[in-house]
Structures are given as C-alpha cells and as structure tokens.
Design a protein around this motif. Structure first.
Motif, short mmCIF file in Angstrom:
data_model
loop_
_atom_site.label_atom_id
_atom_site.label_comp_id
_atom_site.label_asym_id
_atom_site.label_seq_id
_atom_site.Cartn_x
_atom_site.Cartn_y
_atom_site.Cartn_z
N PHE A 1 9.36 -7.47 61.01
CA PHE A 1 10.78 -7.49 61.31
C PHE A 1 11.16 -8.71 62.15
O PHE A 1 10.37 -9.21 62.95
N TYR B 1 8.19 -8.78 49.01
CA TYR B 1 9.49 -8.12 49.14
C TYR B 1 10.14 -8.51 50.47
O TYR B 1 9.46 -8.69 51.48
N ASN C 1 0.00 -7.41 49.21
CA ASN C 1 -1.19 -6.58 49.40
C ASN C 1 -1.23 -5.87 50.75
O ASN C 1 -2.31 -5.54 51.26
N THR C 2 -0.08 -5.69 51.35
CA THR C 2 0.00 -4.88 52.56
C THR C 2 1.20 -3.96 52.44
O THR C 2 2.07 -4.16 51.60
N ASP C 3 1.25 -2.96 53.29
CA ASP C 3 2.41 -2.08 53.35
C ASP C 3 3.16 -2.25 54.67
O ASP C 3 4.16 -1.58 54.89
N LYS C 4 2.65 -3.12 55.54
CA LYS C 4 3.33 -3.29 56.81
C LYS C 4 4.59 -4.12 56.63
O LYS C 4 4.69 -4.93 55.71
N LEU C 5 5.55 -3.90 57.50
CA LEU C 5 6.79 -4.67 57.50
C LEU C 5 6.81 -5.56 58.73
O LEU C 5 6.45 -5.14 59.83
N LYS D 1 7.64 -7.89 53.55
CA LYS D 1 6.41 -7.18 53.28
C LYS D 1 5.45 -8.15 52.61
O LYS D 1 5.66 -8.54 51.46
#
Lengths: 113, 112
Positions: free
Chosen positions: B102, B32, B96-100, B93
C-alpha cells in the motif's frame, strides 16, 4: 453473510507485554492476511495464513507470530511489545485461487504505553 | 526497495464534480494494481483493480487508468458525492505473491 470480524476493537498494553488479536474471515474464505497500519500510513503486510500455515511474510520481526485454526479463523500474537507497535491491526480474508479482492475487517486499535 | 506512493495527501472537491486521485509506484514486478477506500473507523474497502496488461478499467462511477511507461496509476470518480469522502489507497500485488503493498493514502474531502 458475515463479513470479516476482529476482536477486540481496542486494546491498551504496556511495553514488554504480549498481546493476541483475533480474526474470523468472511464466510467461504480460507486465507487470512494480517496488516499493520500506523496512524496516517497505509497498511503494511505482516503475514498470510493458508491451510493453517504461514504462507508469506513481510518485513516484521519474529516477535510477530500467528496461527490459523481449522475453521480458518486466525490469531496474531505480538511479544515484547514496543511503543512503536501501537497501530491499527487489520485482518483481511480471501479465497485461495479466487479474485484479488481481499476483504478487510474493522481492525483492532492497539496502544502500547 | 518497493514503494507505492501518492502525489497529493489531500484533495478537496465540490459535490458533483469529478475527482482524480493519483498514485506513483516503483515496483514493475506487479500483476495487479488495486484501489481501496477507507472511511474513518473502518477497514479498507475494495473499489476496483486493474491487471498490469491493461490500460483502463471502468466500474460504477469509477475508472482506473494505468500508465506503465511512467509507473502511474489514477482513480477517477465521476459525480463525486459526500459519501465518497474517505482516504483512498492504491496498492499493488507483486507477481507470485498474495501480499498487497500500500501507499500512504490521499484524503478526499467533498464539500457542498
């Protein structure tokens, strides 16, 4: 419907001290992520908490630690503060298995002297 | 390493014009891509996201375009308003992670 809240809004510490920042997630959210945003930069991922455990971690030293409580609120602790730790610390909440949208709080501005 | 960056640090547009904010990314392993808006003294606010298997997605007055061939992401704002003045960040993103992750942001200034 309360959004993400953080406390305090501003904080001044000296080098070597320890600090605790607090976050309450948006109602209905169970996951909390912490980010560090230096002036003029984008947020940098510190770690994420889910079910009271650290689930993921970014490239931050062990001086940065956290905790999540049963009510999903979270704390970020930073030990042995350095001048370079001065930044805006952002908390973001989300719902595990939900959309990609992370809701950010207003942040805590930490200044280390 | 991973990085998400922006071509222009500041964009000035006249009220009513369309704005285009660009972003380049280097990590292909992301599912994403997301745009955030950050106003002074506030945390980032989600605007719109796009999945990696899409080329275009439209929202209210905003459109995000994804060109995976050249690893480029853009945000188009139609009929820009003074309230659109803010810093805009693209983020990705990884799978398989939820971190963003930036980028550094683009400041959008809207003048009358």
């Amino acid at each position: 419907d309360a959004g993400v809240t953080q406390s305090p809004t501003h904080l001044i510490k000296t080098r070597g001290q320890q600090v605790t920042l607090r976050c309450s997630p948006k109602s209905g959210h169970d996951t909390v992520s912490w980010y560090q945003q230096a002036l003029g930069q984008g947020p940098q991922f510190i770690f994420q908490y889910y079910e009271e455990e650290e689930r993921q971690r970014g490239n931050f030293p062990d001086r940065f630690s956290g905790h999540q409580y049963p009510n999903y609120s979270s704390e970020l602790n930073v030990n042995a503060l350095l001048l370079g730790d001065s930044a805006l610390y952002l908390c973001a909440s989300s719902l595990a298995g939900g959309t990609n949208e992370q809701f950010f709080g207003p942040g805590t501005r930490l200044t280390v002297l | 390493g991973e990085s998400v960056g922006l071509h222009l640090p500041t964009l000035s547009v006249q009220e009513g014009d369309n704005s285009i904010i660009n972003c380049a990314y280097s990590n292909s392993a992301s599912d994403y891509f997301i745009w955030y808006k950050q106003e002074s003294g506030k945390g980032p606010q989600f605007i719109i996201d796009i999945r990696s298997n899409m080329d275009k997605r439209q929202g209210q007055r905003v459109t995000v375009l994804l060109n995976k061939t050249v690893k480029h992401l853009s945000l188009q704002i139609a009929a820009t308003q003074p309230g659109d003045s803010a810093v805009y960040f693209c983020a990705e993103k990884p799978y398989n992670t939820d971190k963003l992750i930036f980028g550094t942001g683009t400041r959008l200034q809207v003048f009358p």
